[in-house]
Design a protein around this motif. Structure first.
Motif, PDB file in Angstrom:
ATOM      1  N   PHE A 197       0.821  -1.209   0.000  1.00 13.54           N
ATOM      2  CA  PHE A 197       0.000   0.000   0.000  1.00 13.54           C
ATOM      3  C   PHE A 197       0.858   1.263   0.000  1.00 13.54           C
ATOM      4  O   PHE A 197       1.888   1.335   0.683  1.00 13.54           O
ATOM      5  CB  PHE A 197      -0.894   0.055   1.239  1.00 13.54           C
ATOM      6  CG  PHE A 197      -2.160  -0.735   1.136  1.00 13.54           C
ATOM      7  CD1 PHE A 197      -3.350  -0.119   0.780  1.00 13.54           C
ATOM      8  CD2 PHE A 197      -2.176  -2.102   1.395  1.00 13.54           C
ATOM      9  CE1 PHE A 197      -4.529  -0.845   0.688  1.00 13.54           C
ATOM     10  CE2 PHE A 197      -3.346  -2.839   1.306  1.00 13.54           C
ATOM     11  CZ  PHE A 197      -4.521  -2.210   0.952  1.00 13.54           C
ATOM     12  N   GLY A 198       0.376   2.253  -0.731  1.00 11.75           N
ATOM     13  CA  GLY A 198       0.836   3.610  -0.562  1.00 11.75           C
ATOM     14  C   GLY A 198      -0.294   4.403   0.059  1.00 11.75           C
ATOM     15  O   GLY A 198      -1.474   4.115  -0.198  1.00 11.75           O
ATOM     16  N   VAL A 199       0.034   5.377   0.886  1.00  7.21           N
ATOM     17  CA  VAL A 199      -0.999   6.208   1.501  1.00  7.21           C
ATOM     18  C   VAL A 199      -0.853   7.638   1.023  1.00  7.21           C
ATOM     19  O   VAL A 199       0.256   8.152   0.863  1.00  7.21           O
ATOM     20  CB  VAL A 199      -0.961   6.154   3.051  1.00  7.21           C
ATOM     21  CG1 VAL A 199      -1.328   4.766   3.547  1.00  7.21           C
ATOM     22  CG2 VAL A 199       0.395   6.585   3.595  1.00  7.21           C
ATOM     23  N   ILE A 200      -1.997   8.270   0.765  1.00 13.08           N
ATOM     24  CA  ILE A 200      -2.034   9.663   0.334  1.00 13.08           C
ATOM     25  C   ILE A 200      -2.742  10.447   1.418  1.00 13.08           C
ATOM     26  O   ILE A 200      -3.936  10.270   1.659  1.00 13.08           O
ATOM     27  CB  ILE A 200      -2.766   9.793  -1.009  1.00 13.08           C
ATOM     28  CG1 ILE A 200      -2.009   9.013  -2.083  1.00 13.08           C
ATOM     29  CG2 ILE A 200      -2.921  11.251  -1.399  1.00 13.08           C
ATOM     30  CD1 ILE A 200      -2.730   8.916  -3.399  1.00 13.08           C
ATOM     31  N   ILE A 239      -3.471   2.841   9.031  1.00  8.77           N
ATOM     32  CA  ILE A 239      -2.253   2.031   9.154  1.00  8.77           C
ATOM     33  C   ILE A 239      -2.339   1.108  10.364  1.00  8.77           C
ATOM     34  O   ILE A 239      -1.989  -0.077  10.282  1.00  8.77           O
ATOM     35  CB  ILE A 239      -1.022   2.946   9.246  1.00  8.77           C
ATOM     36  CG1 ILE A 239      -0.833   3.702   7.926  1.00  8.77           C
ATOM     37  CG2 ILE A 239       0.230   2.135   9.578  1.00  8.77           C
ATOM     38  CD1 ILE A 239       0.182   4.828   7.998  1.00  8.77           C
ATOM     39  N   ALA A 240      -2.824   1.631  11.479  1.00  7.36           N
ATOM     40  CA  ALA A 240      -2.950   0.806  12.692  1.00  7.36           C
ATOM     41  C   ALA A 240      -3.875  -0.381  12.446  1.00  7.36           C
ATOM     42  O   ALA A 240      -3.587  -1.510  12.861  1.00  7.36           O
ATOM     43  CB  ALA A 240      -3.460   1.655  13.849  1.00  7.36           C
ATOM     44  N   TYR A 277      -4.354   4.014  -0.580  1.00  5.80           N
ATOM     45  CA  TYR A 277      -5.421   4.509   0.287  1.00  5.80           C
ATOM     46  C   TYR A 277      -5.379   6.025   0.211  1.00  5.80           C
ATOM     47  O   TYR A 277      -4.355   6.652   0.501  1.00  5.80           O
ATOM     48  CB  TYR A 277      -5.208   4.040   1.724  1.00  5.80           C
ATOM     49  CG  TYR A 277      -6.098   4.726   2.741  1.00  5.80           C
ATOM     50  CD1 TYR A 277      -7.464   4.480   2.769  1.00  5.80           C
ATOM     51  CD2 TYR A 277      -5.560   5.622   3.669  1.00  5.80           C
ATOM     52  CE1 TYR A 277      -8.284   5.113   3.696  1.00  5.80           C
ATOM     53  CE2 TYR A 277      -6.367   6.254   4.607  1.00  5.80           C
ATOM     54  CZ  TYR A 277      -7.728   5.990   4.612  1.00  5.80           C
ATOM     55  OH  TYR A 277      -8.530   6.628   5.522  1.00  5.80           O
ATOM     56  N   ILE A 278      -6.499   6.631  -0.199  1.00  9.93           N
ATOM     57  CA  ILE A 278      -6.566   8.077  -0.377  1.00  9.93           C
ATOM     58  C   ILE A 278      -7.312   8.713   0.789  1.00  9.93           C
ATOM     59  O   ILE A 278      -8.470   8.399   1.042  1.00  9.93           O
ATOM     60  CB  ILE A 278      -7.278   8.437  -1.696  1.00  9.93           C
ATOM     61  CG1 ILE A 278      -6.494   7.867  -2.890  1.00  9.93           C
ATOM     62  CG2 ILE A 278      -7.434   9.953  -1.838  1.00  9.93           C
ATOM     63  CD1 ILE A 278      -7.176   8.087  -4.229  1.00  9.93           C
ATOM     64  N   HIS A 310      -4.790  -0.314  -7.570  1.00  9.97           N
ATOM     65  CA  HIS A 310      -6.095  -0.472  -6.929  1.00  9.97           C
ATOM     66  C   HIS A 310      -6.297   0.665  -5.929  1.00  9.97           C
ATOM     67  O   HIS A 310      -5.338   1.089  -5.265  1.00  9.97           O
ATOM     68  CB  HIS A 310      -6.180  -1.818  -6.206  1.00  9.97           C
ATOM     69  CG  HIS A 310      -5.894  -2.989  -7.090  1.00  9.97           C
ATOM     70  ND1 HIS A 310      -6.726  -3.369  -8.106  1.00  9.97           N
ATOM     71  CD2 HIS A 310      -4.845  -3.857  -7.098  1.00  9.97           C
ATOM     72  CE1 HIS A 310      -6.227  -4.429  -8.710  1.00  9.97           C
ATOM     73  NE2 HIS A 310      -5.089  -4.741  -8.124  1.00  9.97           N
ATOM     74  N   VAL A 311      -7.543   1.142  -5.788  1.00 11.51           N
ATOM     75  CA  VAL A 311      -7.793   2.331  -4.972  1.00 11.51           C
ATOM     76  C   VAL A 311      -8.860   2.080  -3.914  1.00 11.51           C
ATOM     77  O   VAL A 311      -9.982   1.664  -4.218  1.00 11.51           O
ATOM     78  CB  VAL A 311      -8.224   3.520  -5.863  1.00 11.51           C
ATOM     79  CG1 VAL A 311      -8.740   4.679  -5.010  1.00 11.51           C
ATOM     80  CG2 VAL A 311      -7.048   3.984  -6.725  1.00 11.51           C
TER      81      VAL A 311
END
Length: 330
Positions: free
Chosen positions: A4-7, A17-18, A68-69, A89-90
């Motif tokens: 995952f990347g987080v925005i 994240i937790a 994850y936006i 994927h979003v």
């Protein structure tokens, strides 16, 4: 593993994240922020290897499978579209986009690029919401749905002193309907579908967003009333009223304490164990499982459900005069 990347680097991303770290095969690998210093600080705190200040570079990097936006509402559509166009994927925080046209465009983009798109509305995945669905047929013909979420915003204190923070900025497609009214509307649409008629009234603040609103929705055999506020508070429960009994819900966004109350005042507790410290766990687990199974749409938070809620919110806010800059671009 699903990388995952987080925005976004705010409190909701911290919660994501937790909760994600409790999901099998979840891995945080990248952080995006407009400011490199902020991205590096957040990445270091959460042990993410990669940082980005450009969405397209992040999408092209091959370092993430999903994103994850959690950026401001007005940025959701543009950011999600860029990511999906590069095969990412979003999972996008609610509301999925500023208006119906943007939601339709995102759904079409997901289909064109064969990626998973899901709105991150956690309440419909909660075990106790699923218990409500299971028990709905036990209360007789449903005649009324009443949901409320009046939650005074700490940012309103600053607003009253003359400082307009993001939560009350129409440029970011914010306000009561988009931020908390959606919690009242999502379970309604998930359980009962599209209404036949919508009537809405709201209180517009000088900044141009709604501080509170009430929506009445008419169905074939029932009525729904939802009311919500960022400028007042309430501890009242929400209810689904049937001819034989009523389902009482302590908090329409949390579903911690849920029970059936019968006409003779007897009660049946239907809520059970759920992780109330990490409520996002269930939606993230669903999202990861969908990716791993090759599916491109959730059977719970479907594209149709996201579109139905977007249509209700747009029709409601237009009735009380809330038009976003994003609406004028359509």
């Amino acid at each position: 593993m699903v990388r995952f990347g987080v925005i976004g680097t705010n409190w909701i991303t911290e919660s994501f994240i937790a909760a994600g770290r409790k999901v099998k095969d979840f891995e945080l690998t990248a952080v995006y922020s407009r400011k490199l210093e902020k991205a590096e600080e957040f990445a270091s705190k959460h042990k993410a290897v990669h940082t980005f200040t450009d969405i397209e570079q992040m999408a092209k990097s091959k370092e993430i499978d999903a994103a994850y936006i959690a950026s401001p509402n007005a940025l959701h559509a543009e950011q999600a579209k860029i990511l999906m166009q590069h095969g990412v994927h979003v999972l996008c925080e609610k509301p999925l986009a500023s208006n119906v046209a943007e939601v339709k465009d995102l759904i079409e983009t997901a289909k064109q690029h064969d990626v998973l798109l899901m709105e991150a509305m956690k309440s419909t995945f909660l075990p106790n919401f699923q218990e409500v669905k299971k028990h709905l047929g036990k209360i007789g013909t449903v005649r009324r749905y009443v949901a409320q979420l009046c939650q005074y915003s700490s940012r309103y204190d600053a607003y009253r002193q003359g400082t307009i923070l993001n939560a009350f900025n129409p440029e970011l497609s914010n306000g009561a309907t988009m931020d908390i009214g959606i919690y009242c509307l999502y379970p309604l649409a998930a359980l009962f579908g599209k209404p036949k008629e919508i009537k809405a009234s709201g209180t517009l603040l000088e900044s141009g967003v709604d501080g509170q609103a009430t929506i009445t929705l008419t169905y074939e055999e029932m009525e729904a009333v939802v009311y919500y506020s960022k400028i007042t508070s309430s501890t009242l429960p929400s209810e689904i009223q049937g001819e034989d009994a009523t389902i009482m819900i302590d908090h329409i966004g949390h579903f911690e304490d849920v029970k059936i109350q019968y006409h003779d005042s007897t009660e049946k507790i239907i809520s059970g164990p759920q992780d109330n410290d990490h409520r996002m766990f269930y939606e993230i687990e669903e999202f990861v499982n969908l990716i791993q199974s090759g599916k491109r749409e959730s059977s719970i938070n479907t594209h149709e459900l996201a579109l139905t809620v977007a249509e209700i919110m747009e029709k409601a806010r237009i009735q009380f005069g809330l038009i976003y800059p994003a609406d004028r671009l359509q």
